[in-house]
Enzyme design. Sequence first.
Site, PDB file in Angstrom:
ATOM      1  N   PHE A 183       0.595  -1.390  -0.342  1.00 16.18           N
ATOM      2  CA  PHE A 183       0.047   0.419  -0.186  1.00 16.18           C
ATOM      3  C   PHE A 183       0.393   1.153  -0.283  1.00 16.18           C
ATOM      4  O   PHE A 183       0.366   1.843   0.066  1.00 16.18           O
ATOM      5  CB  PHE A 183      -0.973  -0.119   1.500  1.00 16.18           C
ATOM      6  CG  PHE A 183      -1.918  -1.363   1.379  1.00 16.18           C
ATOM      7  CD1 PHE A 183      -2.700  -1.522   0.707  1.00 16.18           C
ATOM      8  CD2 PHE A 183      -1.949  -2.200   2.586  1.00 16.18           C
ATOM      9  CE1 PHE A 183      -3.709  -2.431   0.343  1.00 16.18           C
ATOM     10  CE2 PHE A 183      -2.486  -3.287   2.201  1.00 16.18           C
ATOM     11  CZ  PHE A 183      -2.942  -3.756   1.832  1.00 16.18           C
ATOM     12  N   ILE A 196       2.917  -8.069  -3.616  1.00 13.25           N
ATOM     13  CA  ILE A 196       2.424  -8.199  -2.571  1.00 13.25           C
ATOM     14  C   ILE A 196       1.128  -7.886  -2.107  1.00 13.25           C
ATOM     15  O   ILE A 196       0.530  -7.596  -1.478  1.00 13.25           O
ATOM     16  CB  ILE A 196       2.531  -6.241  -2.162  1.00 13.25           C
ATOM     17  CG1 ILE A 196       1.920  -5.415  -3.115  1.00 13.25           C
ATOM     18  CG2 ILE A 196       4.427  -6.257  -3.005  1.00 13.25           C
ATOM     19  CD1 ILE A 196       1.507  -4.209  -2.887  1.00 13.25           C
ATOM     20  N   GLY A 197       0.729  -9.544  -2.733  1.00 19.65           N
ATOM     21  CA  GLY A 197      -0.423 -10.095  -1.654  1.00 19.65           C
ATOM     22  C   GLY A 197      -1.485  -9.737  -3.409  1.00 19.65           C
ATOM     23  O   GLY A 197      -3.087 -10.236  -3.448  1.00 19.65           O
ATOM     24  N   THR A 198      -1.515  -9.232  -4.131  1.00 16.74           N
ATOM     25  CA  THR A 198      -2.049  -8.788  -4.824  1.00 16.74           C
ATOM     26  C   THR A 198      -2.564  -9.326  -6.611  1.00 16.74           C
ATOM     27  O   THR A 198      -3.570  -9.400  -7.329  1.00 16.74           O
ATOM     28  CB  THR A 198      -1.490  -7.512  -5.951  1.00 16.74           C
ATOM     29  OG1 THR A 198      -0.263  -7.548  -6.596  1.00 16.74           O
ATOM     30  CG2 THR A 198      -1.595  -5.912  -5.378  1.00 16.74           C
ATOM     31  N   ARG A 220      -8.221  -4.259 -20.847  1.00 16.43           N
ATOM     32  CA  ARG A 220      -7.514  -5.319 -20.822  1.00 16.43           C
ATOM     33  C   ARG A 220      -7.092  -5.844 -19.492  1.00 16.43           C
ATOM     34  O   ARG A 220      -6.299  -5.955 -18.837  1.00 16.43           O
ATOM     35  CB  ARG A 220      -7.113  -5.916 -21.655  1.00 16.43           C
ATOM     36  CG  ARG A 220      -7.509  -7.767 -22.205  1.00 16.43           C
ATOM     37  CD  ARG A 220      -5.835  -7.793 -22.879  1.00 16.43           C
ATOM     38  NE  ARG A 220      -6.644  -9.430 -23.314  1.00 16.43           N
ATOM     39  CZ  ARG A 220      -5.628  -9.963 -24.189  1.00 16.43           C
ATOM     40  NH1 ARG A 220      -4.419  -9.007 -24.520  1.00 16.43           N
ATOM     41  NH2 ARG A 220      -5.808 -11.014 -24.155  1.00 16.43           N
ATOM     42  N   ILE A 221      -8.632  -6.855 -18.852  1.00 18.44           N
ATOM     43  CA  ILE A 221      -7.830  -6.911 -17.654  1.00 18.44           C
ATOM     44  C   ILE A 221      -7.282  -8.518 -17.394  1.00 18.44           C
ATOM     45  O   ILE A 221      -7.535  -9.303 -18.347  1.00 18.44           O
ATOM     46  CB  ILE A 221      -9.589  -7.277 -16.623  1.00 18.44           C
ATOM     47  CG1 ILE A 221      -9.755  -6.344 -16.309  1.00 18.44           C
ATOM     48  CG2 ILE A 221      -9.313  -8.535 -15.466  1.00 18.44           C
ATOM     49  CD1 ILE A 221      -9.313  -5.466 -15.610  1.00 18.44           C
ATOM     50  N   THR A 230      -8.797 -11.703  -9.309  1.00 15.19           N
ATOM     51  CA  THR A 230      -8.004 -11.018  -9.003  1.00 15.19           C
ATOM     52  C   THR A 230      -8.051  -9.540  -8.604  1.00 15.19           C
ATOM     53  O   THR A 230      -7.850  -8.619  -8.330  1.00 15.19           O
ATOM     54  CB  THR A 230      -6.189 -10.899  -8.699  1.00 15.19           C
ATOM     55  OG1 THR A 230      -6.031 -10.810 -10.507  1.00 15.19           O
ATOM     56  CG2 THR A 230      -5.754 -12.342  -8.779  1.00 15.19           C
ATOM     57  N   GLY A 272      -4.155  -0.439 -15.087  1.00 12.50           N
ATOM     58  CA  GLY A 272      -3.933  -0.690 -14.027  1.00 12.50           C
ATOM     59  C   GLY A 272      -4.661  -0.550 -12.945  1.00 12.50           C
ATOM     60  O   GLY A 272      -6.218  -0.162 -13.842  1.00 12.50           O
ATOM     61  N   GLU A 301      -5.227   0.944  -7.648  1.00 12.67           N
ATOM     62  CA  GLU A 301      -5.677   1.865  -6.854  1.00 12.67           C
ATOM     63  C   GLU A 301      -6.862   2.627  -7.648  1.00 12.67           C
ATOM     64  O   GLU A 301      -7.060   3.327  -6.814  1.00 12.67           O
ATOM     65  CB  GLU A 301      -4.167   2.875  -6.835  1.00 12.67           C
ATOM     66  CG  GLU A 301      -3.571   2.571  -5.677  1.00 12.67           C
ATOM     67  CD  GLU A 301      -2.471   3.135  -5.648  1.00 12.67           C
ATOM     68  OE1 GLU A 301      -1.501   3.121  -4.875  1.00 12.67           O
ATOM     69  OE2 GLU A 301      -1.253   2.757  -6.904  1.00 12.67           O
TER      70      GLU A 301
END
Length: 710
Positions: free
Chosen positions: A235, A461-463, A600-601, A606, A674, A677
């Site tokens: 974060f 980082i957990g993403t 695009r995802i 996630t 991205g 955030e």
Amino acid sequence: MIGAGINRIDGPLKVTGRAVYSYERQDAGQPFYGFIRGAAIGKGKIAAIDTAEAESAPGVRLVLTHRNAPKQGAFVNKPTIFDRPHPQLTTDRIEYFGEPVAFVVADTFEQARAAAALVNLTYGREDGAFDLANHADQAEPQATLSIGLPGETRFGDLEAAMSAGPVTIDQTYTTPYHFSQPMEPHACLADWRDDHLTVYLATQTVAQNRIALAETLGLAADQVTVDAAFVGGGFGSKLYLHAEAVLAALAARKLANPVKVALTRRQVFTLTGHRPEMIHRVRLAATLDGQLTGLGHDVNLQAAVAEPWIEQAATVARSLYAAPNRLTRHSITNLDLKAAEAVRGPGELPGLLAFETAMDELAYALDIDPVELRLKNDTAIDPELGVPLNGRRLADCLREGAKRFGWDRRPKTPGSRREGDHLVGYGMAAGIRMHFQGPTGAIVRIEPDGRVIVRSDTPDIGTGTYTIAAQIAAESLGIGVDQVTVQLAHSDFPPSAGAGGSWGASNLSIALDRACQQIRNRIAEAAGLGATPNDILADVGRWFPEGVEATGQTIGQADDPNFKNYSQNTYGAAFAEVAVDIATGEVRLRRMTGVFAAGRIVNAKTARSQLMGGMIWGVSSALHEAAHVDPRYGNWVNGDLAEYLMPVHADIPAIETVLLDDYDEHANHLGIKGVGELGVCGTGAAVSNAVFNATGIRVRDFPITLSKLL
Ligand code: MOS
């Protein structure tokens, strides 16, 4: 494979405890434990320090203070930020509350902590400036933001537009100090042997922290290895090098024994970065039919002289809406607090909280539907850069969100809908977030035995980075996800721009796909036209006795024409319903819908999880989170998770997270942007606007706590 919402490939490791985090690493043999003692004053000096008692305490191996700490490389305010050296225990001066004044290493954690309390300190306390509001008149205008953009932009004449009206908003909003607060506290295990330092470090930036550590310790970069295989959240707070890494490394070197250090939760508040408190002035001028003629956003934020972080809070106003007259400015006020740093959605979170609340005020002043007002001022061209806003899906997000949420059922008059003891309100806001791109490398290797290995120093980082890397490689090579082994976050792997700024996934995906492309070409050359990786996997050694590997690279945005010819952003719209208790002023979120367009995802699951997390931060910024400084002493009054309020499950009802089907051909060849955030962008203002719609009370000092509504 791209887009599939598959489960995290590292999930089983994590839920069975086999994912080993920095502090749990046992690679180095029996370690000593370090504990940091922080200053109990906010400004002044160490008048006297006596370490005798601590040194003779059981199990103690070393007590470091400014008197015996090894000489270190000086701090350098490099524009690259995350590779700045951060020497510790260098002087008797104290610049912020909790600054390390002693470091004790012992055989056990408990011994180190007990001995740290035995260091006898006498302070020479000085009066400090700790309060932004009381020192706001000392604000200094800033020409350049920390991310390199101009601090001020000006088009036309905002003052003239404000005088001409006919409808204007000119309001001040305050957003508080925030902390990143990852679940895993910052930790480091340092191992020094054979003139080489290895750190198992909870970090978001491997290559950058490696340089920062090397320069702090006076080593060459290749004398330092950084390993961050598993990181429990970042974060923003793990972008920078902090005291735990430097002190662990100094002690490991001095004692010739591994040393591990973890921050306590309270130390996460004093020894990592915070988002600066900000005072925002937002000005809007519009015609009677809701066309913006002028917009302005002035931000004054806390900074520290030693290391200014100038958060880009007013930049959201630069690309969100058209208007001929525009003015955005940033200034800083130096206080005697620790340097601020990037925290969850830097810029956009506080910026949109203020700006999109002001837009709501304008909608009511004009008596225009808030969605309609935003649609009316939508633009395809960046109003300040003069280039197209690629992937501009703001209107789609607004319309889709309004439809799903049932915006047409909103109470039009504030304070008009009552259900029992509650006032009910609807609110909405738009979201925008800059899309960044940073230099990132990835290597793909196919071993002679057919194993496919992907490597980059980008941390997960957990993403979900392990998972999306496997998906990209599988798609690009035409093989299964389970045939790909992903290894991340080691300084022996190709350097990346790190996991921050919501750019890790897109940076890594681009580099990785390019590496895979080269592998495909090499295979087609060696094994015959039309041969695919899949064709040769069972018998790689026949064609490539040593295996085959290739490196791909993502270039930095400064060198990428896409970032010159287009204004790169992602978009969102958030809709919230709140109920406010008439007797207590308690605000409860009832439901929320967020619609997002982020290219695009790569992984629907996630990505959705990240956006949902971002939406929860948004709720938090509107209703819960604030760190408070004692204006007399400069300490964080509520510096622990009991009193620094963050939403818990009971605060968050079912929230709807929608990703528009999207592909941004002008972002990169994969169409990816991205998401990390974006979820926070505009979400806070949607809640704040819902509170106004429910109560008719406009709170401009965030968060909206009970007393502000009574
Ligand atoms: Mo994020 S605050 O850029 O890690």
